[in-house]
Design an enzyme around this catalytic site. Structure first.
Site, PDB file in Angstrom:
ATOM      1  N   GLY A   1       0.796  -1.266   0.034  1.00  0.00           N
ATOM      2  CA  GLY A   1       0.107  -0.051  -0.085  1.00  0.00           C
ATOM      3  C   GLY A   1       0.877   1.278   0.050  1.00  0.00           C
TER       4      GLY A   1
ATOM      5  N   ASP B   1      -4.872   1.585  11.084  1.00  0.00           N
ATOM      6  CA  ASP B   1      -6.143   1.029  11.447  1.00  0.00           C
ATOM      7  C   ASP B   1      -6.130   0.651  12.801  1.00  0.00           C
ATOM      8  OD1 ASP B   1      -8.635   0.567  10.805  1.00  0.00           O
ATOM      9  OD2 ASP B   1      -8.396  -1.472  10.013  1.00  0.00           O
TER      10      ASP B   1
ATOM     11  N   LYS C   1      -6.876   6.053  10.649  1.00  0.00           N
ATOM     12  CA  LYS C   1      -8.280   5.568  11.113  1.00  0.00           C
ATOM     13  C   LYS C   1      -8.227   5.712  12.788  1.00  0.00           C
ATOM     14  CE  LYS C   1     -10.134   3.060   7.539  1.00  0.00           C
ATOM     15  NZ  LYS C   1     -10.671   1.608   7.293  1.00  0.00           N
TER      16      LYS C   1
ATOM     17  N   PHE D   1     -14.273   2.017   4.652  1.00  0.00           N
ATOM     18  CA  PHE D   1     -13.323   1.527   4.015  1.00  0.00           C
ATOM     19  C   PHE D   1     -12.907   2.323   2.608  1.00  0.00           C
ATOM     20  CE2 PHE D   1     -10.852  -1.690   1.629  1.00  0.00           C
ATOM     21  CZ  PHE D   1     -10.160  -2.266   2.658  1.00  0.00           C
TER      22      PHE D   1
ATOM     23  N   ASP E   1      -6.019  -0.473  -1.494  1.00  0.00           N
ATOM     24  CA  ASP E   1      -7.041  -1.587  -2.252  1.00  0.00           C
ATOM     25  C   ASP E   1      -8.105  -2.066  -1.408  1.00  0.00           C
ATOM     26  OD1 ASP E   1      -5.363  -3.145  -0.589  1.00  0.00           O
ATOM     27  OD2 ASP E   1      -5.979  -4.833  -1.810  1.00  0.00           O
TER      28      ASP E   1
ATOM     29  N   ARG F   1      -5.917   0.683  -6.370  1.00  0.00           N
ATOM     30  CA  ARG F   1      -4.656   1.186  -5.946  1.00  0.00           C
ATOM     31  C   ARG F   1      -4.307   2.489  -6.698  1.00  0.00           C
ATOM     32  NH1 ARG F   1      -2.359  -1.864  -1.841  1.00  0.00           N
ATOM     33  NH2 ARG F   1      -2.368  -4.114  -2.071  1.00  0.00           N
TER      34      ARG F   1
HETATM   35  P1  IMP Z   1      -3.709  -2.748  11.085  1.00  0.00           P
HETATM   36  O1  IMP Z   1      -3.362  -1.234  11.314  1.00  0.00           O
HETATM   37  O2  IMP Z   1      -2.959  -3.508  11.584  1.00  0.00           O
HETATM   38  O3  IMP Z   1      -5.183  -2.667  11.327  1.00  0.00           O
HETATM   39  O4  IMP Z   1      -3.444  -2.697   9.478  1.00  0.00           O
HETATM   40  C1  IMP Z   1      -3.329  -1.729   8.368  1.00  0.00           C
HETATM   41  C2  IMP Z   1      -3.394  -2.038   7.117  1.00  0.00           C
HETATM   42  O5  IMP Z   1      -4.679  -2.864   6.797  1.00  0.00           O
HETATM   43  C3  IMP Z   1      -3.001  -1.286   6.305  1.00  0.00           C
HETATM   44  O6  IMP Z   1      -1.510  -1.391   6.002  1.00  0.00           O
HETATM   45  C4  IMP Z   1      -3.823  -1.494   5.027  1.00  0.00           C
HETATM   46  O7  IMP Z   1      -3.168  -2.712   4.212  1.00  0.00           O
HETATM   47  C5  IMP Z   1      -5.203  -2.219   5.465  1.00  0.00           C
HETATM   48  N1  IMP Z   1      -6.136  -1.261   5.836  1.00  0.00           N
HETATM   49  C6  IMP Z   1      -6.899  -0.976   6.916  1.00  0.00           C
HETATM   50  N2  IMP Z   1      -7.930   0.054   6.751  1.00  0.00           N
HETATM   51  C7  IMP Z   1      -7.923  -0.031   5.233  1.00  0.00           C
HETATM   52  C8  IMP Z   1      -8.906   0.686   4.176  1.00  0.00           C
HETATM   53  O8  IMP Z   1      -9.572   1.565   4.672  1.00  0.00           O
HETATM   54  N3  IMP Z   1      -8.512   0.544   2.761  1.00  0.00           N
HETATM   55  C9  IMP Z   1      -7.668  -0.407   2.629  1.00  0.00           C
HETATM   56  N4  IMP Z   1      -6.740  -1.025   3.125  1.00  0.00           N
HETATM   57  C10 IMP Z   1      -6.747  -1.025   4.431  1.00  0.00           C
HETATM   58 MG    MG Z   2      -0.699  -2.367   4.197  1.00  0.00          MG
END
Ligand code: IMP
Ligand code: MG
Length: 183
Positions: free
Chosen positions: A52, A111, A139, A160, A167, A173
């Site tokens: 990403g 996230d 987020k 989302f 993606d 992307r």
């Molecule tokens: P987390 O912070 O471990 O929950 O994960 C973060 C990863 O989840 C990011 O690097 C993204 O790959 C994916 N992700 C989380 N939210 C989104 C979104 O709204 N759109 C696309 N990918 C997301």
């Molecule tokens: Mg990622």
């Protein structure tokens, strides 16, 4: 302006122009902060988290005015419903040595925070001189693990998101703006 291939029921959240203005400001701020930290001949090591982060990182480093080099990792996180725990797997590791280096990690979005928290722990065990985190989007309201984000492009809370490197099932992307789609 994005051409074709927009997801169904996509709502534009951030335009290309809004993103590029913010990335320019972040690049200046980051450069300002590192100018006093990096010694002569030091290269900042900018580590992108694939897939990403590649769009944001490409824009960000071109708005920076410190000497740097890049490296990439690929991380995958998934939840284990049986143990209700989450796992992070490194699908591609670093190629550069980070001991005693100043490291800036660049990620698309924070996230729940698990991926970055895991990666920071992993990096710390290799004793870099410093670690900072830059994310394009945050987020924050969904955070489960405490993360110290040094540079945040935008705090968003709109479901989302796709575009600008993000993606949904590997699509979208390439979109220049950020769009919210139905989860
Ligand atoms: P987390 O912070 O471990 O929950 O994960 C973060 C990863 O989840 C990011 O690097 C993204 O790959 C994916 N992700 C989380 N939210 C989104 C979104 O709204 N759109 C696309 N990918 C997301
Ligand atoms: Mg990622």
């Amino acid at each position: 302006m994005d051409y074709g291939h927009l997801p169904d029921k996509a709502t534009l959240i951030l335009s290309e122009n809004e993103i590029s203005q913010r990335v320019r400001a972040l690049g200046s701020l980051i450069s300002f902060d590192y100018h006093s930290v990096l010694k002569k001949d030091d290269l900042l090591l900018v580590i992108g988290v694939l897939n990403g982060a590649f769009v944001f990182m490409a824009d960000l480093i071109r708005e920076m005015s410190v000497a740097l080099e890049v490296d990439f990792v690929r991380l995958s996180s998934y939840s284990d419903s049986k143990t209700s725990s989450s796992q992070v797997v490194m699908l591609k590791g670093l190629e550069r040595e980070i001991k005693d280096r100043h490291v800036l990690v660049v990620e698309d979005i924070a996230d729940c925070g698990l991926t970055l928290a895991w990666f920071v722990d992993h990096l710390k065990s290799r004793q870099p001189a410093s670690i900072k985190l830059a994310v394009a989007f945050d987020k924050k309201s969904r955070r489960q693990i405490d993360l110290n984000l040094d540079y945040v492009g935008f705090e968003l809370d709109e479901g989302f998101l796709v575009g600008y490197g993000l993606d949904a099932a590997r699509r979208y992307r390439e979109l220049k703006g950020i769009y919210s789609i139905e989860d």
